[in-house]
Design a protein around this motif. Structure first.
Motif, PDB file in Angstrom:
ATOM      1  N   ARG A   1      -6.199  10.695   6.131  1.00 23.81           N
ATOM      2  CA  ARG A   1      -7.047   9.903   5.221  1.00 23.81           C
ATOM      3  C   ARG A   1      -7.338  10.662   3.930  1.00 23.81           C
ATOM      4  O   ARG A   1      -7.979  10.141   3.015  1.00 23.81           O
TER       5      ARG A   1
ATOM      6  N   PHE B   1      -2.254   5.694  11.350  1.00 24.76           N
ATOM      7  CA  PHE B   1      -2.372   4.639  12.374  1.00 24.76           C
ATOM      8  C   PHE B   1      -1.922   3.271  11.868  1.00 24.76           C
ATOM      9  O   PHE B   1      -1.841   2.325  12.652  1.00 24.76           O
ATOM     10  N   CYS B   2      -1.611   3.174  10.578  1.00 30.19           N
ATOM     11  CA  CYS B   2      -1.528   1.848   9.963  1.00 30.19           C
ATOM     12  C   CYS B   2      -0.093   1.343   9.768  1.00 30.19           C
ATOM     13  O   CYS B   2       0.742   2.029   9.195  1.00 30.19           O
TER      14      CYS B   2
ATOM     15  N   GLN C   1     -13.003   4.561   8.566  1.00 27.06           N
ATOM     16  CA  GLN C   1     -12.204   4.817   9.749  1.00 27.06           C
ATOM     17  C   GLN C   1     -12.740   5.856  10.730  1.00 27.06           C
ATOM     18  O   GLN C   1     -12.605   5.679  11.939  1.00 27.06           O
TER      19      GLN C   1
ATOM     20  N   CYS D   1       0.825  -1.203   0.000  1.00 27.06           N
ATOM     21  CA  CYS D   1       0.000   0.000   0.000  1.00 27.06           C
ATOM     22  C   CYS D   1       0.868   1.265   0.000  1.00 27.06           C
ATOM     23  O   CYS D   1       1.875   1.318   0.707  1.00 27.06           O
TER      24      CYS D   1
ATOM     25  N   ILE E   1       0.519  -1.502   8.124  1.00 27.96           N
ATOM     26  CA  ILE E   1       0.547  -2.459   7.009  1.00 27.96           C
ATOM     27  C   ILE E   1       1.626  -2.148   5.974  1.00 27.96           C
ATOM     28  O   ILE E   1       2.369  -3.044   5.560  1.00 27.96           O
ATOM     29  N   PRO E   2       1.794  -0.879   5.554  1.00 24.01           N
ATOM     30  CA  PRO E   2       2.873  -0.623   4.594  1.00 24.01           C
ATOM     31  C   PRO E   2       4.255  -1.042   5.116  1.00 24.01           C
ATOM     32  O   PRO E   2       5.129  -1.424   4.331  1.00 24.01           O
TER      33      PRO E   2
ATOM     34  N   ARG F   1      -0.578   4.299   0.654  1.00 27.29           N
ATOM     35  CA  ARG F   1      -1.305   5.331   1.391  1.00 27.29           C
ATOM     36  C   ARG F   1      -0.570   5.705   2.684  1.00 27.29           C
ATOM     37  O   ARG F   1       0.101   4.857   3.274  1.00 27.29           O
TER      38      ARG F   1
ATOM     39  N   GLN G   1      -4.739  -4.364  -0.172  1.00 24.81           N
ATOM     40  CA  GLN G   1      -4.746  -3.386   0.907  1.00 24.81           C
ATOM     41  C   GLN G   1      -5.614  -2.212   0.499  1.00 24.81           C
ATOM     42  O   GLN G   1      -6.349  -1.656   1.284  1.00 24.81           O
TER      43      GLN G   1
ATOM     44  N   PHE H   1     -10.846   2.226  -1.166  1.00 20.54           N
ATOM     45  CA  PHE H   1     -10.423   3.439  -0.454  1.00 20.54           C
ATOM     46  C   PHE H   1     -11.280   4.596  -0.951  1.00 20.54           C
ATOM     47  O   PHE H   1     -11.538   4.701  -2.153  1.00 20.54           O
TER      48      PHE H   1
ATOM     49  N   CYS I   1      -1.873   6.496   5.753  1.00 19.99           N
ATOM     50  CA  CYS I   1      -2.752   6.527   6.935  1.00 19.99           C
ATOM     51  C   CYS I   1      -1.903   6.432   8.202  1.00 19.99           C
ATOM     52  O   CYS I   1      -1.107   5.496   8.368  1.00 19.99           O
TER      53      CYS I   1
END
Ligand code: SF4
Length: 425
Positions: free
Chosen positions: A258, A144-145, A246, A138, A147-148, A140, A182, A219, A142
């Motif tokens: 976001r 809080f995330c 979110q 991903c 994942i990337p 993006r 994602q 998204f 964001c």
């Protein structure tokens, strides 16, 4: 063993197909398994998930110490994110692998990586549906995330590969594809320099045998509206959209990076419902983000009541190191995070009940997934496996329901998250 999300399920299925092609006798999450080698595909997303992954690793490290298994290997997001710490803390594990190290894992298991099998899977889901990962990673921001950090940059899978994977799955009897990534809506921007989700969904809808295509993880910002035209035109593309949003407060959405506002999100949802009448929209919200005030929370409660999402999940904010949000104080007490999350779900459960009651007396095409407690349990096109509502039909001698079959069902009664019905055909 697979922990975490549908993308991990996909990765485990790919690994299992490779192992089977190397004559391994592969089993997935089999209780009391006598397997000599255990591979744990972990999740590292938020606290609860990390804890579950660590407990699973410790469980198998102990099984190894007790001579019940010979080798334990760990892969997936937790391993990608905390490899050094895990190697130091749980040295009993024979090897730790990242999220993009399938060839090295196979080599360690003395298996050849078979390029010709790319995308081939050993399904762990019921044989009539499959998670269908169209991209990895991903781009993006964001806040809080994490994942990337674990999945890297966005990488679209070439369209021709996806179409051939879908054909292969359909040939195996798969009828329903859950498209996952994602960020589904980013598909193509890296590879083709333009959004190609609509074109991909159109091509997949032309694959013979695929009866339902479901879109997950869209998204909001830059949402490719042309996808909705495909949804309207193609009867086998479900009128269903999963779009994590979110939060509702513009102040919080800005803090979360976001790239949108409450007004823009509300307008987008309005346009989606206008373009696809009767579409079921699923979303996900976070409570307790740093700096979230009682006013922000109340604004989200009012918005959830106003927007009336068909399906909604809400999570407590998890303060994840190395994320942008980790720079801020995690100032919302755990108890308040919990209360706010429960309050949002209380509002949603009432909305879900009202929406389900409105389905009583109506007829729906249902795909049956399993038998349970004397019932055949299935879903309408408005429900994704494991996260949404289910339709329960009592099994009688007169009416036999085969799993993986579609059938028309009249809804007789409803509760908050389930429908009860009678088979019509
Ligand atoms: S789009 Fe999803 S996966 Fe990507 S950074 Fe945002 S929350 Fe994380």
């Amino acid at each position: 063993m697979t922990l975490g999300c549908s993308k991990n399920i996909f990765d485990s299925e790919v690994l299992m197909a490779q192992l089977r092609a190397n004559d391994y006798d592969v089993k997935h999450e089999e209780a009391n398994s006598d397997a000599a080698i255990v591979v744990i595909n972990t999740c590292g997303f938020i606290d609860n998930a990390k804890e579950e992954s660590i407990n699973t690793i410790l469980q198998y490290a102990e099984a190894k110490a007790n001579g019940l298994v010979d080798k334990v290997y760990v892969t997936g997001c937790l391993s990608e994110r905390y490899r050094d710490e895990l190697e130091a803390d749980i040295p009993e594990v024979d090897g730790y692998f990242g999220t993009r190290e399938l060839p090295r894992l196979l080599k360690t298991l003395k298996a050849d990586y078979k390029k010709e099998l790319v995308g081939e899977r050993l399904l762990t889901t019921p044989s009539h549906y499959a998670y269908f990962k169209i991209a990895e990673g991903c781009d993006r921001p964001c806040s809080f995330c994490a994942i990337p950090l674990m999945r890297g940059k966005h990488l679209s899978t070439p369209m021709e590969d996806l179409v051939s994977q879908a054909k292969s799955l359909a040939a195996q009897g798969v009828k329903e594809l859950m498209l996952i990534a994602q960020d589904l809506t980013y598909y193509g921007l890296d590879l083709y320099k333009e959004r190609k989700l609509a074109e991909l969904v159109t091509k997949l809808s032309e694959v013979e045998g695929i009866e339902w295509i479901r879109l997950h993880y869209a998204f909001p910002t830059g949402f490719p509206m042309e996808v909705l035209d495909v949804m309207v035109d193609k009867p086998n593309v479900c009128n269903y959209l999963d779009m994590p949003l979110q939060h509702a407060s513009t102040r919080m959405l800005k803090a979360m990076r976001r790239g949108t506002t409450r007004e823009k999100t509300t307008e987008l949802i309005r346009q989606i419902r206008e373009r696809v009448p009767g579409i079921a929209i699923r979303t996900t919200l976070i409570c307790g983000y740093p700096g979230e005030t009682e006013e922000d929370f109340q604004e989200m409660c009012d918005w959830v009541a106003e927007m009336r999402f068909d399906r909604l999940g809400c999570f407590e904010y998890s303060h994840e190191e190395q994320t942008h949000a980790f720079n801020f104080e995690d100032d919302v007490p755990a108890e308040v995070k919990k209360q706010r999350t429960e309050a949002i779900m209380e509002i949603q459960s009432q909305i879900s009940l009202e929406m389900n009651e409105a389905k009583v007396g109506k007829e729906y095409k249902v795909l049956f997934d399993r038998y349970e407690g004397g019932f055949a349990v299935g879903r309408t096109e408005f429900d994704s496996p494991d996260v949404d509502n289910e339709v329960l039909v009592k099994i009688t001698d007169e009416q036999h329901i085969r799993l993986g079959d579609y059938a028309m069902v009249r809804i007789d009664s409803a509760d908050h998250y389930d429908l009860h019905g009678t088979l019509l055909s």
